[in-house]
Write an enzyme that holds these catalytic residues in place. Structure first.
Site, PDB file in Angstrom:
ATOM      1  N   LYS A 199       0.836  -1.201   0.000  1.00 64.41           N
ATOM      2  CA  LYS A 199       0.000   0.000   0.000  1.00 64.41           C
ATOM      3  C   LYS A 199       0.876   1.259   0.000  1.00 64.41           C
ATOM      4  CE  LYS A 199      -3.429   2.011   2.800  1.00 64.41           C
ATOM      5  NZ  LYS A 199      -3.822   2.048   4.173  1.00 64.41           N
ATOM      6  N   GLU A 200       1.914   1.243   0.827  1.00 63.40           N
ATOM      7  CA  GLU A 200       2.804   2.412   0.878  1.00 63.40           C
ATOM      8  C   GLU A 200       3.528   2.604  -0.458  1.00 63.40           C
ATOM      9  OE1 GLU A 200       4.822   2.664   5.121  1.00 63.40           O
ATOM     10  OE2 GLU A 200       4.142   0.628   4.664  1.00 63.40           O
ATOM     11  N   ASP A 221       2.446   1.622  -3.401  1.00 65.20           N
ATOM     12  CA  ASP A 221       1.468   2.090  -4.388  1.00 65.20           C
ATOM     13  C   ASP A 221       1.194   3.583  -4.241  1.00 65.20           C
ATOM     14  OD1 ASP A 221       1.379  -0.440  -5.325  1.00 65.20           O
ATOM     15  OD2 ASP A 221      -0.518  -0.987  -4.348  1.00 65.20           O
ATOM     16  N   SER A 232      28.360 -20.983 -26.042  1.00 66.80           N
ATOM     17  CA  SER A 232      27.526 -21.957 -25.370  1.00 66.80           C
ATOM     18  C   SER A 232      28.402 -22.698 -24.342  1.00 66.80           C
ATOM     19  CB  SER A 232      26.989 -22.891 -26.452  1.00 66.80           C
ATOM     20  OG  SER A 232      26.256 -23.895 -25.868  1.00 66.80           O
ATOM     21  N   LEU A 233      27.862 -23.725 -23.711  1.00 67.06           N
ATOM     22  CA  LEU A 233      28.656 -24.473 -22.723  1.00 67.06           C
ATOM     23  C   LEU A 233      28.845 -25.918 -23.170  1.00 67.06           C
ATOM     24  CD1 LEU A 233      26.951 -23.375 -19.380  1.00 67.06           C
ATOM     25  CD2 LEU A 233      29.302 -22.874 -20.039  1.00 67.06           C
ATOM     26  N   GLU A 249      27.754 -23.031 -10.005  1.00 62.88           N
ATOM     27  CA  GLU A 249      26.488 -22.278 -10.081  1.00 62.88           C
ATOM     28  C   GLU A 249      25.390 -23.208 -10.576  1.00 62.88           C
ATOM     29  OE1 GLU A 249      27.399 -19.339 -13.022  1.00 62.88           O
ATOM     30  OE2 GLU A 249      28.919 -18.398 -11.771  1.00 62.88           O
ATOM     31  N   LYS A 257      22.670 -24.332 -13.223  1.00 59.54           N
ATOM     32  CA  LYS A 257      22.421 -24.127 -14.653  1.00 59.54           C
ATOM     33  C   LYS A 257      20.923 -23.885 -14.788  1.00 59.54           C
ATOM     34  CE  LYS A 257      23.351 -25.820 -19.285  1.00 59.54           C
ATOM     35  NZ  LYS A 257      22.225 -25.110 -19.832  1.00 59.54           N
ATOM     36  N   ASP A 304      17.336 -23.087 -16.173  1.00 60.40           N
ATOM     37  CA  ASP A 304      16.670 -23.547 -17.388  1.00 60.40           C
ATOM     38  C   ASP A 304      15.648 -22.503 -17.824  1.00 60.40           C
ATOM     39  OD1 ASP A 304      16.028 -25.166 -19.446  1.00 60.40           O
ATOM     40  OD2 ASP A 304      14.924 -26.641 -18.259  1.00 60.40           O
ATOM     41  N   ARG A 321      19.698 -14.421 -27.023  1.00 62.07           N
ATOM     42  CA  ARG A 321      20.977 -14.930 -27.507  1.00 62.07           C
ATOM     43  C   ARG A 321      20.996 -15.026 -29.035  1.00 62.07           C
ATOM     44  NH1 ARG A 321      23.397 -19.767 -28.816  1.00 62.07           N
ATOM     45  NH2 ARG A 321      25.563 -19.886 -28.158  1.00 62.07           N
ATOM     46  N   GLU A 352      19.960 -15.438 -17.047  1.00 58.09           N
ATOM     47  CA  GLU A 352      18.910 -16.320 -17.541  1.00 58.09           C
ATOM     48  C   GLU A 352      17.561 -15.753 -17.113  1.00 58.09           C
ATOM     49  OE1 GLU A 352      20.253 -18.576 -19.330  1.00 58.09           O
ATOM     50  OE2 GLU A 352      18.863 -20.247 -19.562  1.00 58.09           O
ATOM     51  N   TYR A 406      24.775 -14.245 -14.423  1.00 56.84           N
ATOM     52  CA  TYR A 406      25.932 -15.086 -14.113  1.00 56.84           C
ATOM     53  C   TYR A 406      27.183 -14.715 -14.888  1.00 56.84           C
ATOM     54  CZ  TYR A 406      23.517 -17.294 -18.035  1.00 56.84           C
ATOM     55  OH  TYR A 406      22.839 -17.510 -19.203  1.00 56.84           O
ATOM     56  N   LYS A 462      32.949 -23.415 -13.506  1.00 63.71           N
ATOM     57  CA  LYS A 462      33.768 -22.488 -14.283  1.00 63.71           C
ATOM     58  C   LYS A 462      35.110 -22.283 -13.589  1.00 63.71           C
ATOM     59  CE  LYS A 462      29.679 -19.838 -15.668  1.00 63.71           C
ATOM     60  NZ  LYS A 462      28.859 -18.662 -15.398  1.00 63.71           N
ATOM     61  N   LYS A 514      25.039 -31.912 -16.566  1.00 62.52           N
ATOM     62  CA  LYS A 514      23.590 -31.967 -16.790  1.00 62.52           C
ATOM     63  C   LYS A 514      22.928 -33.021 -15.910  1.00 62.52           C
ATOM     64  CE  LYS A 514      21.736 -30.654 -20.466  1.00 62.52           C
ATOM     65  NZ  LYS A 514      20.835 -29.579 -20.886  1.00 62.52           N
ATOM     66  N   CYS A 567     -20.192 -43.877 -14.657  1.00 60.58           N
ATOM     67  CA  CYS A 567     -19.029 -44.317 -13.884  1.00 60.58           C
ATOM     68  C   CYS A 567     -18.441 -45.593 -14.492  1.00 60.58           C
ATOM     69  CB  CYS A 567     -19.455 -44.568 -12.437  1.00 60.58           C
ATOM     70  SG  CYS A 567     -18.117 -45.256 -11.445  1.00 60.58           S
ATOM     71  N   CYS A 585     -19.214 -48.484 -11.681  1.00 64.80           N
ATOM     72  CA  CYS A 585     -20.551 -48.966 -11.325  1.00 64.80           C
ATOM     73  C   CYS A 585     -21.631 -48.607 -12.343  1.00 64.80           C
ATOM     74  CB  CYS A 585     -20.944 -48.429  -9.948  1.00 64.80           C
ATOM     75  SG  CYS A 585     -21.230 -46.654  -9.964  1.00 64.80           S
ATOM     76  N   CYS A 637     -18.749 -39.628  -9.475  1.00 65.88           N
ATOM     77  CA  CYS A 637     -19.743 -40.687  -9.395  1.00 65.88           C
ATOM     78  C   CYS A 637     -20.460 -40.487  -8.061  1.00 65.88           C
ATOM     79  CB  CYS A 637     -19.076 -42.057  -9.438  1.00 65.88           C
ATOM     80  SG  CYS A 637     -20.227 -43.361  -8.976  1.00 65.88           S
ATOM     81  N   CYS A 697     -20.768 -47.923  -5.210  1.00 61.37           N
ATOM     82  CA  CYS A 697     -19.710 -47.922  -6.217  1.00 61.37           C
ATOM     83  C   CYS A 697     -18.486 -48.547  -5.551  1.00 61.37           C
ATOM     84  CB  CYS A 697     -19.413 -46.501  -6.689  1.00 61.37           C
ATOM     85  SG  CYS A 697     -18.044 -46.442  -7.849  1.00 61.37           S
TER      86      CYS A 697
END
Ligand code: IVH
Length: 645
Positions: free
Chosen positions: A32-33, A35, A79-80, A109, A111, A113, A132, A166, A214, A275, A299, A391, A394, A407, A413
């Site tokens: 609120k403050e 905003d 890339s890695l 670190e 990786k 995704d 990229r 990322e 990173y 790294k 990975k 169902c 039954c 059901c 049942c």
């Protein structure tokens, strides 16, 4: 600080507050403050017609863009290299050690995704954000990136710098989005890519994205920064970043990788990045045409794959709810063969537009059953999944409530009754040992047990008909049934199979109402006032007691009518605890019971209201959050001391 007066002061104050909120995760004022200050800035901007480049009002996104413009990266993005085993990682490290003549210090670190994002700043101002692309030329997504609240629009460093990170969508943000989305997002990676590569910038803003940085790709006045220096630079300039560990001992790094608990993180990772730390050593090692020789990605096994959906079968659960179970072309996932996955409910099938014969995304995380996330590729002869009308167990006509089919044949049942009997006997309910689903089926088929209360009439003679019930097992069973009459209220409520009421809600209801009588009389507004009880749960509770007054009456006649005794005045009275990580001297349930016995309350997640966090071995994100919120954190030994005090 006094209320900011000028526009410049307001922009600085708002940026400072956003930094604390979005980067440090340490909010310092209420929404609120914030905003109120924001509205004041908007008014001043409108009045003066002037807007600072780093004003937070620039983050909302304007008219949709017509196209993505190309962006040429200052330096090409590499890339890695990757490996899938610890032996391959050791081999990589060995090669590097040979090339350098010593074992170099390496950083570890996550990786992440998501989607690579590169930001260029000049004179302390964000000038471009780019994807990229092919590594040399990416797409200019500056407007999209500006909507990400943890990305600073201005930084302290005044030279030219390009930082790489990322773009991610947090799992909690994705779940929140999917809860109301017409078309659910399939996974965090698709979610972030679809949001950033979206010409409608307002849509990007809605996804609540984040970027974790990173890499310093380029910096005008320093050539050979080490990784730790890069991360320090990134941190100093108020970006979000993270590094887990630094060591020149590859075995220590492997140990650390082993301890990573993917499931406890609020973002998706698909591996770890190792790294070489030192900039000069990196220059010696150099690059191949695709990747630096000084870094490698380890990975993890994929948690997600695609396979063909062969069929859908419907299962009837203990509340009568029908769950579609997907039959899959078997596929390897996380080291196991997956043949079946859940589709949650009929509404989920419609939302995900899943069809039989199509290739679908399947995800498996930890020990939960795999889930179908959506269609990867529609099959040539794909067919719609029919909505059942009766169902499958039954044959009774089904009813529909929201996204679910039910059901309504409560007693007759078989599937429902059997599932209810099994649940009733479970440890977290009445704790009657030895009743598997197979036993429950026989109790239903051979002894006509249609409902749980009928268990109390069974004799040793009856049980002779059940497989495996020899003398000892029979005696144990009968005594467990009798003993269960003294169950406490939370376990009893859980045993009743009220739709949408699980263990946690059952406990909250027991604490609030104290008896089944009081709970059964509760009005909707009284129910929704309880934490975590929403409209739907409240409706389910009210409906249950409306329909099954007879069941409750029968339990009462058996002497089962527990009351909840508030343990006020205990040592931990009123204190709110969170358990995280693994404990060695207690199971989770035992620790919970010990806290509750002393009048304490166990919460599932850390919040402002938490008093004490008990952190066991390899505690993860909850511990991080507790630290960020400055909560009292104790270990297992201190917890034992607290109980014994
Ligand atoms: S460093 C020169 N560090 O993985 C090295 N990349 O497979 C540049 N990624 O394109 C990359 N987490 O999008 C680096 N901690 C991390 C990373 C990371 C995720 C992504 C990044 C890169 C891809 C390579």
């Amino acid at each position: 600080m006094n209320d900011p007066q000028t526009m410049r002061e307001l922009v600085d104050r708002l940026n400072e507050l956003a930094y604390r909120y979005y980067v440090l995760d340490e909010p310092s004022v209420s929404d609120k403050e914030y905003d109120a200050l924001y509205d004041k800035l908007v008014a001043l901007e409108n009045e003066s017609g002037q807007v600072y480049d780093d004003s937070p009002t620039k983050r909302v996104g304007g008219e949709p863009l017509k196209e993505f413009l190309p962006h040429t990266h200052i330096h090409r993005l590499y890339s890695l290299d990757k490996c899938n085993s610890f032996d391959a990682l050791r081999a990589w490290f060995g090669k590097i050690e040979t090339a350098l003549g010593y074992a170099p210090e390496c950083t570890l670190e996550y990786k992440l995704d998501g989607l690579t994002i590169c930001l260029t700043y000049r004179d302390g101002k964000l000038v471009t954000g780019a994807t990229r692309g092919n590594g040399e030329i990416g797409e200019n997504v500056t407007e999209q990136v500006k909507t990400i609240k943890s990305v600073p629009l201005g930084i302290e460093y005044s030279g030219e710098v390009e930082v790489q990170g990322e773009g991610i969508m947090r799992i909690s943000a994705l779940e929140k989005y999917n809860a109301t989305a017409a078309v659910p997002l399939k996974n965090p990676r698709n979610a972030v890519a679809g949001a950033i590569r979206n010409l409608d910038v307002r849509e990007t803003a809605k996804r609540n994205l984040d970027v974790i940085f990173y890499n310093v790709n380029h910096i005008s006045d320093d050539a050979d920064m080490s990784q730790t220096e890069q991360i320090d630079f990134i941190k100093r300039n108020r970006f979000k970043t993270g590094m887990l560990f630094v060591s020149s001992d590859i075995e220590k790094i492997i140990e650390k990788i082993r301890s990573v608990d993917r499931a406890s993180l609020d973002f998706a990772i698909d591996g770890m990045v190792i790294k070489v730390n030192d900039g000069k050593a990196r220059a010696v090692l150099g690059y191949t045409d695709k990747f630096p020789k000084w870094a490698i990605a380890f990975k993890f096994e994929a948690e997600e794959t695609t396979t063909v959906l062969k069929n859908v079968v419907w299962q009837v659960g203990r509340t009568g709810k029908l769950t579609p179970l997907a039959v899959l072309e078997p596929v390897e996932l996380c080291g196991a063969t997956v043949k079946r996955a859940t589709l949650n409910n009929y509404g989920d099938i419609v939302r995900k537009a899943v069809t039989v014969g199509s290739r679908v995304f399947v995800r498996r995380s930890n020990d939960v059953i795999p889930e179908i996330l959506g269609v990867a590729e529609k099959g040539e002869n794909a067919r719609e999944i029919e909505k059942p009308t009766v169902c499958p167990c039954c044959g009774h006509a089904l009813t529909e409530e929201g996204a679910n089919l039910f059901c309504p044949n409560f007693y007759d049942c078989r599937a429902q009754a059997v599932a209810r009997i099994e649940h009733f006997c479970a440890k977290e309910c009445m704790d009657i040992d030895g009743v598997s689903i197979k036993t429950a089926e026989q109790l239903y088929d051979k002894l006509n047990v249609r409902a749980a209360y009928m268990l109390y009439d069974l004799t040793a003679d009856d049980l002779k008909n059940i497989d495996g019930f020899k003398d000892k097992k029979t005696a144990n069973f009968i005594s467990a049934v009798q003993k269960s009459k003294t169950v406490d209220l939370p376990h009893f409520i859980n045993a009743l199979c009220i739709d949408n009421v699980g263990r946690v809600t059952a406990r909250a209801l027991a604490e609030h109402f104290g008896s089944i009588d009081a709970l059964s009389r509760a009005q909707i507004d009284e129910l929704v006032a309880i934490q975590d009880v929403g409209e739907i749960v409240a409706q389910s509770i009210a409906e249950y007691f409306e329909r099954h007054a007879d069941v409750i009456e029968r339990f009462k006649r058996l002497g089962i009518d527990p009351v909840y005794e508030k343990r006020s005045g205990g040592k931990l009275s009123g204190l709110k605890f969170v358990l995280t990580g693994s404990l060695t001297r207690f199971t989770r349930d035992e620790a919970r019971a010990a806290i509750e016995k002393e009048g304490g309350i166990v919460q599932s997640g850390v919040s402002k209201l938490t008093d004490i966090v008990i952190a066991g071995e390899s505690a993860g994100s909850k511990l991080e959050k507790a630290r960020a919120l400055g909560k009292k954190i104790i270990d297992e030994t201190q917890f034992v001391d607290l109980l014994n005090a």
